[in-house]
Structures are given as structure tokens and as C-alpha cells.
Design an enzyme around this catalytic site. Structure first.
Site, PDB file in Angstrom:
ATOM      1  N   PRO A 132       6.328   6.153  -1.779  1.00 31.16           N
ATOM      2  CA  PRO A 132       7.160   7.190  -1.433  1.00 31.16           C
ATOM      3  C   PRO A 132       6.347   8.481  -0.671  1.00 31.16           C
ATOM      4  O   PRO A 132       6.921   9.174  -0.025  1.00 31.16           O
ATOM      5  CB  PRO A 132       8.237   7.435  -2.414  1.00 31.16           C
ATOM      6  CG  PRO A 132       8.209   5.946  -3.184  1.00 31.16           C
ATOM      7  CD  PRO A 132       6.843   5.467  -2.999  1.00 31.16           C
ATOM      8  N   THR A 151       6.880  -4.893   4.038  1.00 33.20           N
ATOM      9  CA  THR A 151       7.372  -6.073   4.996  1.00 33.20           C
ATOM     10  C   THR A 151       7.219  -7.331   4.368  1.00 33.20           C
ATOM     11  O   THR A 151       6.270  -7.553   3.573  1.00 33.20           O
ATOM     12  CB  THR A 151       6.429  -5.892   6.277  1.00 33.20           C
ATOM     13  OG1 THR A 151       6.611  -4.601   6.783  1.00 33.20           O
ATOM     14  CG2 THR A 151       7.001  -7.028   7.339  1.00 33.20           C
ATOM     15  N   GLU A 187       1.386   0.238  10.418  1.00 36.31           N
ATOM     16  CA  GLU A 187       0.018  -0.152  10.298  1.00 36.31           C
ATOM     17  C   GLU A 187      -0.775   1.024  10.868  1.00 36.31           C
ATOM     18  O   GLU A 187      -1.831   0.700  11.569  1.00 36.31           O
ATOM     19  CB  GLU A 187      -0.174  -1.529  10.941  1.00 36.31           C
ATOM     20  CG  GLU A 187       0.549  -2.666  10.264  1.00 36.31           C
ATOM     21  CD  GLU A 187      -0.100  -4.125  10.427  1.00 36.31           C
ATOM     22  OE1 GLU A 187      -1.258  -4.230  10.719  1.00 36.31           O
ATOM     23  OE2 GLU A 187       0.747  -4.863  10.106  1.00 36.31           O
ATOM     24  N   LEU A 234       0.978  -0.995  -0.137  1.00 34.23           N
ATOM     25  CA  LEU A 234       0.140   0.029  -0.071  1.00 34.23           C
ATOM     26  C   LEU A 234       0.906   1.336   0.083  1.00 34.23           C
ATOM     27  O   LEU A 234       0.787   2.227  -0.697  1.00 34.23           O
ATOM     28  CB  LEU A 234      -0.910   0.028   1.183  1.00 34.23           C
ATOM     29  CG  LEU A 234      -1.713   1.287   1.586  1.00 34.23           C
ATOM     30  CD1 LEU A 234      -2.886   1.322   0.462  1.00 34.23           C
ATOM     31  CD2 LEU A 234      -2.402   1.033   3.014  1.00 34.23           C
ATOM     32  N   THR A 235       1.783   1.353   0.891  1.00 38.06           N
ATOM     33  CA  THR A 235       2.695   2.612   1.097  1.00 38.06           C
ATOM     34  C   THR A 235       3.532   2.814  -0.026  1.00 38.06           C
ATOM     35  O   THR A 235       3.771   1.993  -0.594  1.00 38.06           O
ATOM     36  CB  THR A 235       3.317   2.380   2.474  1.00 38.06           C
ATOM     37  OG1 THR A 235       2.573   2.135   3.637  1.00 38.06           O
ATOM     38  CG2 THR A 235       4.336   3.626   2.666  1.00 38.06           C
ATOM     39  N   GLN A 245      15.840   1.889  31.484  1.00 39.24           N
ATOM     40  CA  GLN A 245      16.406   2.927  32.693  1.00 39.24           C
ATOM     41  C   GLN A 245      16.531   1.901  33.806  1.00 39.24           C
ATOM     42  O   GLN A 245      17.495   2.111  34.705  1.00 39.24           O
ATOM     43  CB  GLN A 245      15.268   3.702  33.227  1.00 39.24           C
ATOM     44  CG  GLN A 245      15.261   4.869  34.052  1.00 39.24           C
ATOM     45  CD  GLN A 245      16.466   5.859  33.044  1.00 39.24           C
ATOM     46  OE1 GLN A 245      16.656   5.814  31.895  1.00 39.24           O
ATOM     47  NE2 GLN A 245      17.084   6.615  34.103  1.00 39.24           N
ATOM     48  N   ILE A 246      15.675   0.780  33.978  1.00 37.11           N
ATOM     49  CA  ILE A 246      16.058  -0.080  35.134  1.00 37.11           C
ATOM     50  C   ILE A 246      17.332  -0.866  35.146  1.00 37.11           C
ATOM     51  O   ILE A 246      17.980  -0.950  36.081  1.00 37.11           O
ATOM     52  CB  ILE A 246      14.849  -1.050  35.601  1.00 37.11           C
ATOM     53  CG1 ILE A 246      13.466  -0.242  35.934  1.00 37.11           C
ATOM     54  CG2 ILE A 246      15.144  -2.133  36.283  1.00 37.11           C
ATOM     55  CD1 ILE A 246      12.106  -0.899  35.634  1.00 37.11           C
ATOM     56  N   GLY A 301       1.805   7.760   2.433  1.00 39.95           N
ATOM     57  CA  GLY A 301       1.850   6.822   3.674  1.00 39.95           C
ATOM     58  C   GLY A 301       0.806   6.902   4.657  1.00 39.95           C
ATOM     59  O   GLY A 301      -0.241   6.114   4.307  1.00 39.95           O
ATOM     60  N   SER A 302       0.708   7.772   5.466  1.00 40.62           N
ATOM     61  CA  SER A 302      -0.565   8.039   6.150  1.00 40.62           C
ATOM     62  C   SER A 302      -1.723   8.294   5.359  1.00 40.62           C
ATOM     63  O   SER A 302      -2.687   7.941   5.272  1.00 40.62           O
ATOM     64  CB  SER A 302      -0.467   9.271   7.504  1.00 40.62           C
ATOM     65  OG  SER A 302       0.564   8.653   8.199  1.00 40.62           O
TER      66      SER A 302
HETATM   67  N1  COS Z   1     -13.587  -0.237   7.128  1.00 38.14           N
HETATM   68  C1  COS Z   1     -14.463  -0.425   5.869  1.00 38.14           C
HETATM   69  N2  COS Z   1     -14.386   0.633   5.217  1.00 38.14           N
HETATM   70  C2  COS Z   1     -13.520   1.863   5.602  1.00 38.14           C
HETATM   71  C3  COS Z   1     -12.854   1.861   6.801  1.00 38.14           C
HETATM   72  C4  COS Z   1     -12.973   0.593   7.351  1.00 38.14           C
HETATM   73  N3  COS Z   1     -12.224   0.576   8.719  1.00 38.14           N
HETATM   74  N4  COS Z   1     -12.384   2.925   6.954  1.00 38.14           N
HETATM   75  C5  COS Z   1     -12.809   4.015   5.946  1.00 38.14           C
HETATM   76  N5  COS Z   1     -13.537   3.044   5.079  1.00 38.14           N
HETATM   77  C6  COS Z   1     -13.965   3.418   3.699  1.00 38.14           C
HETATM   78  C7  COS Z   1     -14.843   4.719   4.155  1.00 38.14           C
HETATM   79  O1  COS Z   1     -16.391   4.291   4.194  1.00 38.14           O
HETATM   80  C8  COS Z   1     -15.042   5.229   2.747  1.00 38.14           C
HETATM   81  O2  COS Z   1     -15.745   4.816   1.948  1.00 38.14           O
HETATM   82  P1  COS Z   1     -16.896   5.600   1.020  1.00 38.14           P
HETATM   83  O3  COS Z   1     -16.323   6.595   0.310  1.00 38.14           O
HETATM   84  O4  COS Z   1     -17.830   4.824   0.355  1.00 38.14           O
HETATM   85  O5  COS Z   1     -17.875   6.298   2.459  1.00 38.14           O
HETATM   86  C9  COS Z   1     -13.597   5.122   2.205  1.00 38.14           C
HETATM   87  O6  COS Z   1     -13.095   4.042   3.040  1.00 38.14           O
HETATM   88  C10 COS Z   1     -12.497   6.397   2.228  1.00 38.14           C
HETATM   89  O7  COS Z   1     -12.447   6.363   3.855  1.00 38.14           O
HETATM   90  P2  COS Z   1     -12.126   7.827   4.360  1.00 38.14           P
HETATM   91  O8  COS Z   1     -12.836   8.773   3.647  1.00 38.14           O
HETATM   92  O9  COS Z   1     -12.085   7.913   5.649  1.00 38.14           O
HETATM   93  O10 COS Z   1     -10.440   7.917   3.655  1.00 38.14           O
HETATM   94  P3  COS Z   1      -9.302   9.035   4.113  1.00 38.14           P
HETATM   95  O11 COS Z   1      -8.631   9.306   2.886  1.00 38.14           O
HETATM   96  O12 COS Z   1      -9.957  10.203   4.924  1.00 38.14           O
HETATM   97  O13 COS Z   1      -8.387   8.375   4.957  1.00 38.14           O
HETATM   98  C11 COS Z   1      -7.280   7.254   7.050  1.00 38.14           C
HETATM   99  C12 COS Z   1      -8.694   7.981   6.125  1.00 38.14           C
HETATM  100  C13 COS Z   1      -6.237   8.911   7.134  1.00 38.14           C
HETATM  101  C14 COS Z   1      -7.853   6.678   8.319  1.00 38.14           C
HETATM  102  C15 COS Z   1      -6.739   6.108   6.119  1.00 38.14           C
HETATM  103  O14 COS Z   1      -6.065   6.932   4.970  1.00 38.14           O
HETATM  104  C16 COS Z   1      -5.556   5.479   7.002  1.00 38.14           C
HETATM  105  O15 COS Z   1      -5.868   4.639   7.605  1.00 38.14           O
HETATM  106  N6  COS Z   1      -4.404   5.755   6.816  1.00 38.14           N
HETATM  107  C17 COS Z   1      -3.320   5.054   7.309  1.00 38.14           C
HETATM  108  C18 COS Z   1      -2.782   4.088   6.492  1.00 38.14           C
HETATM  109  C19 COS Z   1      -1.788   3.014   7.116  1.00 38.14           C
HETATM  110  O16 COS Z   1      -2.383   2.369   8.156  1.00 38.14           O
HETATM  111  N7  COS Z   1      -0.688   2.905   6.746  1.00 38.14           N
HETATM  112  C20 COS Z   1       0.031   2.030   7.288  1.00 38.14           C
HETATM  113  C21 COS Z   1       0.906   1.456   6.004  1.00 38.14           C
HETATM  114  S1  COS Z   1       0.067  -0.134   5.572  1.00 38.14           S
HETATM  115  S2  COS Z   1       1.054  -1.459   6.785  1.00 38.14           S
END
Ligand code: COS
Length: 384
Positions: free
Chosen positions: A127, A157, A364, A124-125, A337-338, A130-131
């Protein structure tokens, strides 16, 4: 939910013995060689660790979330690199196929994943993504009966070990956010897919991350997960949500291990004529750590039970990941620390754990992403 307490206890005993007798003695070797010995990998496969979460019809053990958490609490009692090798296969790498794959895709891949023949990785991630995972730029453009994939995935990973990748790529360039993302099952041997050099990390040596590079990689259209475009981001979010409870359980396990090591050291180490464990300032660090470990353990088990009941645990999963990973960091810091000066010296092991657990607050979903998910859910619920 625990289906059969006796069967689960037998599994937990087996895992616990494996951790104590095989993994703990190999920790230093894995760290210095950056490799998990082949005989340990073979034993992990034989024990069914790669198939913990997959249904029995595919050769897995079909653990419930609560059962999985209990196993991870045991697995956490050693270097997290060991868990990492099968963790992407039981978690984020394979669950997308299980949740959203077609019957053909499940039948083709899940048995080979459950046996450990194939290691699954989650791509998924990137360059620049990321978040903000929905901004990913890797493209998958349909050309007849294939998708042509171009882009780079970062910090993936198990990429060097993986036999297949659950890849998130943009199939619709006109949709900038989540809706344009699709998931694919990409076999590692697909021409046009290559793996970058293994990243040099702060810790978790023995667990490998690397770039995964796609250059005009022609992925058969049959590999589109679930046969539907535009669903990939949701698949990724569902998978990550469950993964957050799994990682939180590992955080608790590792914190317990570090605290036990620190306690044993404090009982043995003498200063001012008595064991340092007798000093109240050391006791405060032990007690704070014990209380926080207990809180995180209770949270993780509760979230797992709720998930098994079919409840929405988006908030609880993020609470667990946030609290348990931050707690683990605090316990690591106190443990060093301990140990005092010995805590800074590699021979004692705690220095390695201190570096290893730093990752928990990052991958994650960072702690800040968990905060964001929790608060967004709270606000949404309050607005009704
Ligand atoms: N389960 C099912 N669907 C989900 C969900 C979940 N837990 N979370 C979000 N969705 C769905 C939403 O419902 C939305 O669908 P609709 O458009 O039909 O409503 C869609 O996914 C987009 O969700 P959202 O609008 O919340 O997306 P954002 O771009 O605002 O992002 C965050 C939300 C920031 C929470 C997300 O990008 C995230 O988790 N980022 C971190 C990613 C991560 O963990 N990376 C680590 C590397 S991978 S090991």
C-alpha cells in the site's frame, strides 16, 4: 538468439493457431465472466506455456529472450488477460528462484512451475511502497528456524490463483533501503497467509489481482531465497528488468491487433460515399500507428538479442517498456478514433482493448520509473 528456427517456427505456429482459434473467440466470454475457461487453462498447460522460460532440466522450453519475445508477439494478438495467467509464472514470479535460488529450491519448485501445476506470483508492491519499492515495510523476523512475516502486499497479479509467492520482505529493520530486503518463496497454503477480495479493475477482466496479507505467517527459514538475507531487492530488480522486455513485446502484439482491427473497420465503414480508410486524416492515424508499431517491434527484438548476448540491457529494457507501452496507448486511442462512435460501444471489442492496455504504462514499473532508470544510467555512464 534463435537456437533452431524450425523448432521455433513450429512453436510460433502452434501459439498463433491457439490464439486465433481458441483465445480470440473466448475474449468476450472472459471479459463478461471475469474467468478464463478451465479447458483453455488446461490447454495452456499442455502447450508448455507455463514453462516457456525455465530450463529443460526442470521441464521447461528454455526459450532465449529473443524466442520468448517472438512468442509474446503472437500472444499479444488477443486479450492480455490470457497472457497474464501464465505471465507471472514464466516471468517475475519464478525467475527469482531460477536466478538466485539454491539447488534444492530450484529442484523443489521449478518443475511444478514449468508444468503449470503451481502458479507463481510476485509480491513486491505494498500500500505504501509502489515505485519506491525499496521502502517496503512487510517484515520477516527470524525466530529459530522460521521467519515470522507481517504485512500486506497490494495489486498482486494472480494472487487468487497462485500456489506460491516470491515475496520481498524486510529482514533487517535497521537498514531502511534496498539492503534490508530479502526474498522468500512462500507457499500459498502457509498458515497466516490470506488473500484479499479480488480487485475491481478498469480492464483486463479474467486476470485477477488482490492483496496478499501476512499475519504472523511462519515461513520456514529454508524458504529464504538463495539462503542469503539482504539480496531480495537485487533479485527483484533483475527479474523486473527481464520482465520489461517481455511486457514490451506484449504491448507490440496488442498494438498490432488493435491496428489490424481498426484498419479492417476503416476499409469496411463508409462515410461520404466511400470507405473511411480513403480519407487522408484517417490514413494519417493508420500510418503513424504502423510506424510506431514497427519501431517498437524493432526495439524489442534488438534488446532481446543484446540480452541473449550477455550484454547489460538495463537501459534498453526500460526504453522498450517505456516506448512500447506508451506507443500501445497511442495506438489504442487512434483505433477508438477510427472506429468512431462504434469505438465507444462494447460490442466492437476495441473499447475493451482501450481499457486493457492502460495497465501497460503502470505495472512492472511506470513510464516515469522507466524514464528515471534510463536517465540515471545515462548520467552514470557519462560520469564514467
Ligand atoms: N539488476 C541488478 N541489480 C540492480 C538492478 C538491476 N536491474 N537495479 C538496481 N539494482 C541494484 C543496485 O545495483 C543496488 O545495489 P548496490 O546497493 O549493491 O549498488 C540496489 O539494487 C539498489 O538499487 P538502487 O539504488 O537503484 O535503488 P532505488 O531505491 O534508488 O530504486 C528504482 C531504483 C526506482 C529503479 C526501483 O525502485 C524500481 O525499479 N522501482 C519500480 C518498481 C516496480 O517496477 N514496481 C512494479 C511493481 S512489481 S510488478
Amino acid at each position: 538468439m534463435i537456437r533452431d528456427p524450425e523448432v521455433l517456427q513450429a512453436l510460433l505456429d502452434t501459439v498463433s493457431r491457439f490464439v486465433r482459434e481458441r483465445l480470440v473467440p473466448a475474449e468476450e466470454e472472459v471479459s463478461s465472466t471475469d474467468q478464463i475457461p478451465a479447458d483453455i487453462v488446461a490447454d495452456m498447460k499442455a502447450m508448455g506455456l507455463f514453462g516457456l522460460t525455465l530450463p529443460e532440466e526442470y521441464g521447461g522450453l528454455a526459450l532465449t529472450m529473443e524466442e520468448e519475445v517472438r512468442v509474446m508477439l503472437e500472444m499479444g494478438q488477443t486479450s492480455p488477460a490470457f497472457r497474464s495467467l501464465f505471465g507471472t509464472t514464466v516471468g517475475i514470479g519464478s525467475l527469482g528462484i531460477l536466478y538466485d535460488g539454491t539447488p534444492e529450491q530450484k529442484a523443489k519448485y521449478l518443475p511444478r512451475l514449468a508444468s503449470g501445476e503451481l502458479i507463481a506470483s510476485f509480491a513486491l508492491t505494498e500500500p505504501e511502497a509502489g515505485s519506491d519499492a525499496a521502502s517496503l515495510r512487510t517484515s520477516a523476523v527470524r525466530d529459530g528456524d522460521v521467519y515470522v512475516v507481517n504485512g500486506t502486499k497490494r495489486y498482486i497479479t494472480n494472487a487468487p490463483e497462485a500456489g506460491l509467492f516470491t515475496l520481498m520482505a524486510r529482514t533487517d529493520a535497521s537498514v531502511k533501503g534496498a539492503g534490508g530486503v530479502s526474498a522468500f518463496i512462500v507457499e500459498a497454503a502457509t498458515p497466516g497467509l490470506s488473500i484479499g477480495k479480488i480487485d475491481k479493475k478498469m480492464g483486463q477482466r479474467g486476470a485477477h489481482t488482490a492483496d496478499v496479507i501476512f499475519e504472523n505467517c511462519r515461513v520456514p527459514a529454508t524458504q529464504l531465497l538463495g539462503g542469503r538475507e539482504g539480496q531480495g531487492f537485487k533479485t527483484a530488480m533483475k527479474v523486473l528488468e527481464k520482465g520489461r522486455i517481455h511486457i514490451a513485446a506484449i504491448c507490440v502484439g496488442v498494438a498490432e491487433r488493435m491496428l489490424r482491427d481498426a484498419l479492417n473497420y476503416a476499409i469496411e465503414r463508409k462515410q461520404f460515399g466511400q470507405p473511411v480508410a480513403e480519407f487522408q486524416l484517417v490514413q494519417a492515424m493508420l500510418a503513424d500507428s504502423q510506424a510506431e508499431v514497427y519501431a517498437a517491434r524493432a526495439m524489442v527484438v534488438d534488446a532481446a538479442r543484446r540480452r541473449d548476448e550477455g550484454l547489460d540491457v538495463s537501459t534498453e529494457a526500460s526504453c522498450c517498456k517505456l516506448f512500447a507501452s506508451e506507443m500501445c496507448g497511442r495506438v489504442a486511442d487512434r483505433a477508438v478514433q477510427i472506429f468512431g462512435g462504434a469505438g465507444y460501444i462494447s460490442d466492437y471489442g476495441i473499447e475493451r482493448f482501450y481499457r486493457d492496455v492502460r495497465l501497460f504504462r503502470l505495472y512492472e514499473g511506470t513510464s516515469q520509473i522507466q524514464q528515471l532508470v534510463i536517465a540515471r544510467n545515462m548520467i552514470r555512464a557519462a560520469k564514467g
